[in-house]
Write a protein that holds these residues in place. Sequence first.
Motif, PDB file in Angstrom:
ATOM      1  N   TYR A  27       0.826  -1.195   0.000  1.00  6.39           N
ATOM      2  CA  TYR A  27       0.000   0.000   0.000  1.00  6.39           C
ATOM      3  C   TYR A  27       0.868   1.256   0.000  1.00  6.39           C
ATOM      4  N   PRO A  28       0.577   2.206  -0.901  1.00  4.54           N
ATOM      5  CA  PRO A  28       1.272   3.496  -0.848  1.00  4.54           C
ATOM      6  C   PRO A  28       0.651   4.347   0.249  1.00  4.54           C
ATOM      7  N   THR A  29       1.331   4.502   1.357  1.00  7.38           N
ATOM      8  CA  THR A  29       0.747   5.229   2.491  1.00  7.38           C
ATOM      9  C   THR A  29       1.521   6.483   2.861  1.00  7.38           C
ATOM     10  N   SER A  30       2.665   6.705   2.238  1.00  6.17           N
ATOM     11  CA  SER A  30       3.463   7.880   2.564  1.00  6.17           C
ATOM     12  C   SER A  30       4.104   8.422   1.286  1.00  6.17           C
ATOM     13  N   PHE A  31       4.005   9.725   1.092  1.00  6.58           N
ATOM     14  CA  PHE A  31       4.547  10.385  -0.091  1.00  6.58           C
ATOM     15  C   PHE A  31       5.356  11.591   0.366  1.00  6.58           C
ATOM     16  N   GLU A  32       6.488  11.832  -0.263  1.00 10.83           N
ATOM     17  CA  GLU A  32       7.317  12.991   0.062  1.00 10.83           C
ATOM     18  C   GLU A  32       7.708  13.701  -1.223  1.00 10.83           C
ATOM     19  N   ALA A  33       7.791  15.035  -1.157  1.00  9.74           N
ATOM     20  CA  ALA A  33       8.206  15.831  -2.315  1.00  9.74           C
ATOM     21  C   ALA A  33       9.374  16.726  -1.918  1.00  9.74           C
ATOM     22  N   TYR A  34      10.307  16.876  -2.844  1.00  6.82           N
ATOM     23  CA  TYR A  34      11.507  17.686  -2.627  1.00  6.82           C
ATOM     24  C   TYR A  34      11.678  18.654  -3.798  1.00  6.82           C
ATOM     25  N   ASP A  35      12.317  19.785  -3.540  1.00  7.80           N
ATOM     26  CA  ASP A  35      12.554  20.773  -4.600  1.00  7.80           C
ATOM     27  C   ASP A  35      13.822  20.431  -5.383  1.00  7.80           C
ATOM     28  N   PHE A  58       6.920  18.845   1.061  1.00  9.22           N
ATOM     29  CA  PHE A  58       5.763  18.364   1.821  1.00  9.22           C
ATOM     30  C   PHE A  58       5.823  16.849   1.968  1.00  9.22           C
ATOM     31  N   LYS A  59       5.006  16.380   2.910  1.00  8.08           N
ATOM     32  CA  LYS A  59       4.856  14.950   3.136  1.00  8.08           C
ATOM     33  C   LYS A  59       3.375  14.673   3.361  1.00  8.08           C
ATOM     34  N   VAL A  60       2.872  13.620   2.733  1.00  9.98           N
ATOM     35  CA  VAL A  60       1.497  13.172   2.912  1.00  9.98           C
ATOM     36  C   VAL A  60       1.552  11.767   3.490  1.00  9.98           C
ATOM     37  N   ASP A  72       0.461  27.116  -5.970  1.00 13.62           N
ATOM     38  CA  ASP A  72      -0.132  26.672  -7.232  1.00 13.62           C
ATOM     39  C   ASP A  72       0.580  25.445  -7.789  1.00 13.62           C
ATOM     40  N   GLU A  73       1.841  25.276  -7.441  1.00 14.55           N
ATOM     41  CA  GLU A  73       2.604  24.118  -7.899  1.00 14.55           C
ATOM     42  C   GLU A  73       2.371  22.895  -7.015  1.00 14.55           C
ATOM     43  N   ILE A  88      -0.161  17.607  -3.979  1.00 12.91           N
ATOM     44  CA  ILE A  88      -0.680  17.089  -2.712  1.00 12.91           C
ATOM     45  C   ILE A  88      -1.976  16.333  -2.962  1.00 12.91           C
ATOM     46  N   ARG A  89      -2.848  16.920  -3.775  1.00 11.93           N
ATOM     47  CA  ARG A  89      -4.112  16.252  -4.103  1.00 11.93           C
ATOM     48  C   ARG A  89      -3.846  14.905  -4.778  1.00 11.93           C
ATOM     49  N   GLN A  90      -2.897  14.878  -5.696  1.00  7.44           N
ATOM     50  CA  GLN A  90      -2.558  13.625  -6.381  1.00  7.44           C
ATOM     51  C   GLN A  90      -2.103  12.563  -5.381  1.00  7.44           C
ATOM     52  N   CYS A  91      -1.317  12.955  -4.390  1.00  9.66           N
ATOM     53  CA  CYS A  91      -0.882  12.009  -3.355  1.00  9.66           C
ATOM     54  C   CYS A  91      -2.072  11.489  -2.567  1.00  9.66           C
ATOM     55  N   LEU A  92      -3.001  12.367  -2.225  1.00  9.54           N
ATOM     56  CA  LEU A  92      -4.199  11.949  -1.486  1.00  9.54           C
ATOM     57  C   LEU A  92      -5.008  10.943  -2.303  1.00  9.54           C
ATOM     58  N   VAL A  93      -5.169  11.185  -3.591  1.00  5.43           N
ATOM     59  CA  VAL A  93      -5.919  10.272  -4.451  1.00  5.43           C
ATOM     60  C   VAL A  93      -5.184   8.953  -4.574  1.00  5.43           C
ATOM     61  N   LEU A  94      -3.881   8.991  -4.818  1.00  6.20           N
ATOM     62  CA  LEU A  94      -3.116   7.742  -4.929  1.00  6.20           C
ATOM     63  C   LEU A  94      -3.167   6.931  -3.641  1.00  6.20           C
ATOM     64  N   GLY A  95      -3.052   7.613  -2.509  1.00  2.84           N
ATOM     65  CA  GLY A  95      -3.114   6.925  -1.230  1.00  2.84           C
ATOM     66  C   GLY A  95      -4.477   6.316  -0.983  1.00  2.84           C
ATOM     67  N   LYS A  96      -5.529   7.072  -1.288  1.00  2.58           N
ATOM     68  CA  LYS A  96      -6.886   6.546  -1.106  1.00  2.58           C
ATOM     69  C   LYS A  96      -7.136   5.346  -2.002  1.00  2.58           C
ATOM     70  N   ASP A  97      -6.760   5.471  -3.279  1.00  4.45           N
ATOM     71  CA  ASP A  97      -6.942   4.363  -4.221  1.00  4.45           C
ATOM     72  C   ASP A  97      -6.164   3.132  -3.771  1.00  4.45           C
TER      73      ASP A  97
END
Length: 61
Positions: free
Chosen positions: A4-12, A19-21, A43-44, A49-58
């Motif tokens: 299960y994908p339960t944790s996502f992190e983004a770096y510049d 951020f981390k979801v 805006d970026e 973040i929304r994509q991570c929430l959707v991927l995690g939910k799915d």
Amino acid sequence: MKIYPTSFEAYDDINEPLFKVEMKDVDLANVTISTAVNVELWDEIAPAIRQCLVLGKDGLE
């Protein structure tokens, strides 16, 4: 085995955290923003973040 994908992190570009979801269950997540955010950055990262929430939910359904 189920994975299960339960944790996502983004770096510049310079590898600083943005951020981390962390999914808590199918409907809830903690979102931690690790940097100061202006309108342009929001805006970026907001769609990402929304994509991570959707991927995690799915992944948890």
